[in-house]
Design a protein around this motif. Sequence first.
Motif, PDB file in Angstrom:
ATOM      1  N   ASN A  85       1.140  -1.196   0.182  1.00  0.00           N
ATOM      2  CA  ASN A  85       0.551   0.153  -0.378  1.00  0.00           C
ATOM      3  C   ASN A  85       0.734   1.749   0.307  1.00  0.00           C
ATOM      4  OD1 ASN A  85      -2.263   1.397   0.508  1.00  0.00           O
ATOM      5  ND2 ASN A  85      -2.429   2.129   2.188  1.00  0.00           N
ATOM      6  N   THR A  86       2.125   0.922   1.074  1.00  0.00           N
ATOM      7  CA  THR A  86       2.542   2.464   0.892  1.00  0.00           C
ATOM      8  C   THR A  86       4.148   2.718   0.333  1.00  0.00           C
ATOM      9  OG1 THR A  86       3.556   1.835   3.463  1.00  0.00           O
ATOM     10  CG2 THR A  86       1.231   3.273   2.746  1.00  0.00           C
ATOM     11  N   ALA A  87       4.473   1.716   0.237  1.00  0.00           N
ATOM     12  CA  ALA A  87       5.450   2.236  -0.460  1.00  0.00           C
ATOM     13  C   ALA A  87       5.993   2.348  -1.693  1.00  0.00           C
ATOM     14  CB  ALA A  87       6.382   0.400   0.145  1.00  0.00           C
ATOM     15  N   GLY A  88       5.190   1.876  -2.528  1.00  0.00           N
ATOM     16  CA  GLY A  88       5.581   2.091  -4.210  1.00  0.00           C
ATOM     17  C   GLY A  88       7.087   2.378  -4.832  1.00  0.00           C
ATOM     18  N   GLY A  89       7.877   1.717  -5.698  1.00  0.00           N
ATOM     19  CA  GLY A  89       8.825   1.473  -6.394  1.00  0.00           C
ATOM     20  C   GLY A  89       8.686   0.146  -7.241  1.00  0.00           C
ATOM     21  N   ILE A  90       9.492   0.290  -7.695  1.00  0.00           N
ATOM     22  CA  ILE A  90       9.991  -1.090  -8.079  1.00  0.00           C
ATOM     23  C   ILE A  90      10.275  -2.200  -7.123  1.00  0.00           C
ATOM     24  CG2 ILE A  90      12.654  -0.777  -8.535  1.00  0.00           C
ATOM     25  CD1 ILE A  90      10.758  -2.743 -11.288  1.00  0.00           C
ATOM     26  N   LEU A  91      10.918  -1.864  -6.066  1.00  0.00           N
ATOM     27  CA  LEU A  91      11.593  -2.679  -4.664  1.00  0.00           C
ATOM     28  C   LEU A  91      10.482  -2.948  -4.090  1.00  0.00           C
ATOM     29  CD1 LEU A  91      14.411  -1.195  -3.334  1.00  0.00           C
ATOM     30  CD2 LEU A  91      14.187  -2.689  -5.086  1.00  0.00           C
ATOM     31  N   ALA A  92       9.082  -2.199  -4.121  1.00  0.00           N
ATOM     32  CA  ALA A  92       7.549  -2.978  -3.374  1.00  0.00           C
ATOM     33  C   ALA A  92       7.123  -3.853  -4.481  1.00  0.00           C
ATOM     34  CB  ALA A  92       7.228  -1.520  -2.725  1.00  0.00           C
TER      35      ALA A  92
END
Length: 108
Positions: A85-92
């Motif tokens: 829900n909150t991290a975002g980005g390619i790693l998440a």
Amino acid sequence: MKIGDIYKLGFARPAEQNKAEFSKDIAIEQINVLEGDVFFYFTSDRNGDTGASKTAQEWIGDPLAKNMKVVHTGRTHQVNEAIWNTAGGILAANLMMKDIEKIFTDIN
């Protein structure tokens, strides 16, 4: 599974959930609108407060929820709120894909 595969997963929302609004508050008496093949959920407990997790367990343990196929078959999965829900980005996104892969491997 590669990150580009997320678009190939083919997840579809049940008609009752396939709405334009981002989210909708429901009462526990309406829990059946959450029915689906698989149910992913997360809780947002902060600073040691466990109220959200307690509420989630109460809802999943409710007799109305236990009558839902997704609950009865054990296909409810609590996922990590930061990743989903909150991290975002390619790693998440990669971590989310790993979660999905593990969950569906366990289901099969």
